[in-house]
Design a protein around this motif. Sequence first.
Motif, mmCIF file in Angstrom:
data_model
loop_
_atom_site.group_PDB
_atom_site.id
_atom_site.type_symbol
_atom_site.label_atom_id
_atom_site.label_comp_id
_atom_site.label_asym_id
_atom_site.label_seq_id
_atom_site.Cartn_x
_atom_site.Cartn_y
_atom_site.Cartn_z
ATOM 1 N N THR A 153 0.818 -1.212 0.000
ATOM 2 C CA THR A 153 0.000 0.000 0.000
ATOM 3 C C THR A 153 0.852 1.263 0.000
ATOM 4 O O THR A 153 0.383 2.314 -0.436
ATOM 5 N N ARG A 154 2.098 1.188 0.464
ATOM 6 C CA ARG A 154 2.985 2.348 0.434
ATOM 7 C C ARG A 154 3.267 2.774 -1.003
ATOM 8 O O ARG A 154 3.315 3.964 -1.309
ATOM 9 N N THR A 155 3.418 1.799 -1.892
ATOM 10 C CA THR A 155 3.636 2.107 -3.307
ATOM 11 C C THR A 155 2.437 2.853 -3.877
ATOM 12 O O THR A 155 2.600 3.863 -4.578
ATOM 13 N N TYR A 156 1.250 2.388 -3.575
ATOM 14 C CA TYR A 156 0.048 3.062 -4.064
ATOM 15 C C TYR A 156 -0.127 4.437 -3.431
ATOM 16 O O TYR A 156 -0.652 5.360 -4.062
ATOM 17 N N MET A 157 0.339 4.588 -2.195
ATOM 18 C CA MET A 157 0.260 5.891 -1.552
ATOM 19 C C MET A 157 1.114 6.911 -2.290
ATOM 20 O O MET A 157 0.673 8.024 -2.575
ATOM 21 N N PHE A 158 2.346 6.528 -2.622
ATOM 22 C CA PHE A 158 3.218 7.459 -3.328
ATOM 23 C C PHE A 158 2.718 7.752 -4.739
ATOM 24 O O PHE A 158 2.839 8.883 -5.219
ATOM 25 N N LEU A 159 2.134 6.775 -5.404
ATOM 26 C CA LEU A 159 1.550 7.020 -6.724
ATOM 27 C C LEU A 159 0.364 7.986 -6.622
ATOM 28 O O LEU A 159 0.235 8.906 -7.441
ATOM 29 N N GLY A 160 -0.489 7.780 -5.644
ATOM 30 C CA GLY A 160 -1.623 8.681 -5.447
ATOM 31 C C GLY A 160 -1.178 10.085 -5.086
ATOM 32 O O GLY A 160 -1.731 11.074 -5.570
ATOM 33 N N PHE A 161 -0.146 10.184 -4.261
ATOM 34 C CA PHE A 161 0.395 11.491 -3.885
ATOM 35 C C PHE A 161 0.948 12.219 -5.104
ATOM 36 O O PHE A 161 0.718 13.416 -5.278
ATOM 37 N N ALA A 162 1.660 11.504 -5.972
ATOM 38 C CA ALA A 162 2.239 12.124 -7.166
ATOM 39 C C ALA A 162 1.155 12.615 -8.123
ATOM 40 O O ALA A 162 1.261 13.708 -8.693
ATOM 41 N N VAL A 163 0.093 11.837 -8.274
ATOM 42 C CA VAL A 163 -0.992 12.248 -9.169
ATOM 43 C C VAL A 163 -1.705 13.482 -8.623
ATOM 44 O O VAL A 163 -2.007 14.421 -9.359
ATOM 45 N N VAL A 164 -1.936 13.510 -7.326
ATOM 46 C CA VAL A 164 -2.625 14.650 -6.723
ATOM 47 C C VAL A 164 -1.751 15.898 -6.799
ATOM 48 O O VAL A 164 -2.237 16.997 -7.096
ATOM 49 N N GLU A 165 -0.464 15.771 -6.571
ATOM 50 C CA GLU A 165 0.421 16.928 -6.652
ATOM 51 C C GLU A 165 0.574 17.424 -8.079
ATOM 52 O O GLU A 165 0.820 18.605 -8.301
ATOM 53 N N ALA A 166 0.429 16.533 -9.052
ATOM 54 C CA ALA A 166 0.465 16.967 -10.452
ATOM 55 C C ALA A 166 -0.698 17.918 -10.732
ATOM 56 O O ALA A 166 -0.563 18.858 -11.529
ATOM 57 N N LEU A 167 -1.823 17.714 -10.085
ATOM 58 C CA LEU A 167 -2.960 18.621 -10.257
ATOM 59 C C LEU A 167 -2.630 20.019 -9.726
ATOM 60 O O LEU A 167 -3.040 21.023 -10.314
ATOM 61 N N ALA A 168 -1.898 20.095 -8.635
ATOM 62 C CA ALA A 168 -1.505 21.394 -8.102
ATOM 63 C C ALA A 168 -0.547 22.100 -9.054
ATOM 64 O O ALA A 168 -0.637 23.312 -9.262
ATOM 65 N N LEU A 169 0.364 21.343 -9.651
ATOM 66 C CA LEU A 169 1.286 21.945 -10.622
ATOM 67 C C LEU A 169 0.546 22.416 -11.867
ATOM 68 O O LEU A 169 0.883 23.457 -12.435
ATOM 69 N N LEU A 170 -0.453 21.670 -12.287
ATOM 70 C CA LEU A 170 -1.272 22.117 -13.415
ATOM 71 C C LEU A 170 -2.018 23.395 -13.063
ATOM 72 O O LEU A 170 -2.175 24.288 -13.906
ATOM 73 N N GLY A 171 -2.489 23.498 -11.840
ATOM 74 C CA GLY A 171 -3.193 24.702 -11.415
ATOM 75 C C GLY A 171 -2.316 25.933 -11.471
ATOM 76 O O GLY A 171 -2.741 26.987 -11.953
ATOM 77 N N ILE A 172 -1.071 25.820 -11.029
ATOM 78 C CA ILE A 172 -0.181 26.982 -11.078
ATOM 79 C C ILE A 172 0.256 27.278 -12.513
ATOM 80 O O ILE A 172 0.387 28.433 -12.904
ATOM 81 N N ALA A 173 0.437 26.243 -13.322
ATOM 82 C CA ALA A 173 0.815 26.464 -14.721
ATOM 83 C C ALA A 173 -0.306 27.158 -15.481
ATOM 84 O O ALA A 173 -0.065 28.091 -16.254
ATOM 85 N N PHE A 174 -1.549 26.728 -15.266
ATOM 86 C CA PHE A 174 -2.674 27.375 -15.941
ATOM 87 C C PHE A 174 -2.846 28.809 -15.460
ATOM 88 O O PHE A 174 -3.287 29.673 -16.207
ATOM 89 N N GLY A 175 -2.501 29.060 -14.204
ATOM 90 C CA GLY A 175 -2.566 30.427 -13.700
ATOM 91 C C GLY A 175 -1.600 31.336 -14.429
ATOM 92 O O GLY A 175 -1.916 32.492 -14.718
ATOM 93 N N PHE A 176 -0.409 30.843 -14.727
ATOM 94 C CA PHE A 176 0.558 31.655 -15.474
ATOM 95 C C PHE A 176 0.182 31.789 -16.945
ATOM 96 O O PHE A 176 0.343 32.843 -17.537
ATOM 97 N N VAL A 177 -0.323 30.715 -17.533
ATOM 98 C CA VAL A 177 -0.638 30.734 -18.963
ATOM 99 C C VAL A 177 -1.863 31.602 -19.242
ATOM 100 O O VAL A 177 -1.847 32.441 -20.146
ATOM 101 N N PHE A 178 -2.921 31.395 -18.491
ATOM 102 C CA PHE A 178 -4.170 32.102 -18.755
ATOM 103 C C PHE A 178 -4.363 33.335 -17.885
ATOM 104 O O PHE A 178 -5.401 33.973 -17.951
ATOM 105 N N GLY A 179 -3.381 33.666 -17.073
ATOM 106 C CA GLY A 179 -3.514 34.795 -16.169
ATOM 107 C C GLY A 179 -3.490 36.149 -16.867
ATOM 108 O O GLY A 179 -4.066 37.103 -16.407
ATOM 109 N N LYS A 180 -2.839 36.219 -18.005
ATOM 110 C CA LYS A 180 -2.740 37.534 -18.666
ATOM 111 C C LYS A 180 -3.188 37.489 -20.086
ATOM 112 O O LYS A 180 -3.263 36.632 -20.779
#
Length: 75
Positions: free
Chosen positions: A48-75
């Motif tokens: 389950t530790r392996t699945y935890m790290f995979l789930g954590f990476a996928v969720v954090e990728a969403l945060a990175l997408l959020g900041i990237a879209f903020g820079f791209v579509f912000g102006k």
Amino acid sequence: MALAEGISGSLAAVGYGLAAIGPGIGVGIVFASYIQATARQPESAGLTRTYMFLGFAVVEALALLGIAFGFVFGK
């Protein structure tokens, strides 16, 4: 026009703040589920530790997408 320019800069920050709420909740759910699974069956902690790290990476990728879209579509 000067007022609208000042507001648009702060809207990008507010947008990222709202985009960070979802991944924050997601990380909490991922780790809570891992703790609960390990408490129920301690011998499966390695699997389950392996699945935890995979789930954590996928969720954090969403945060990175959020900041990237903020820079791209912000102006």
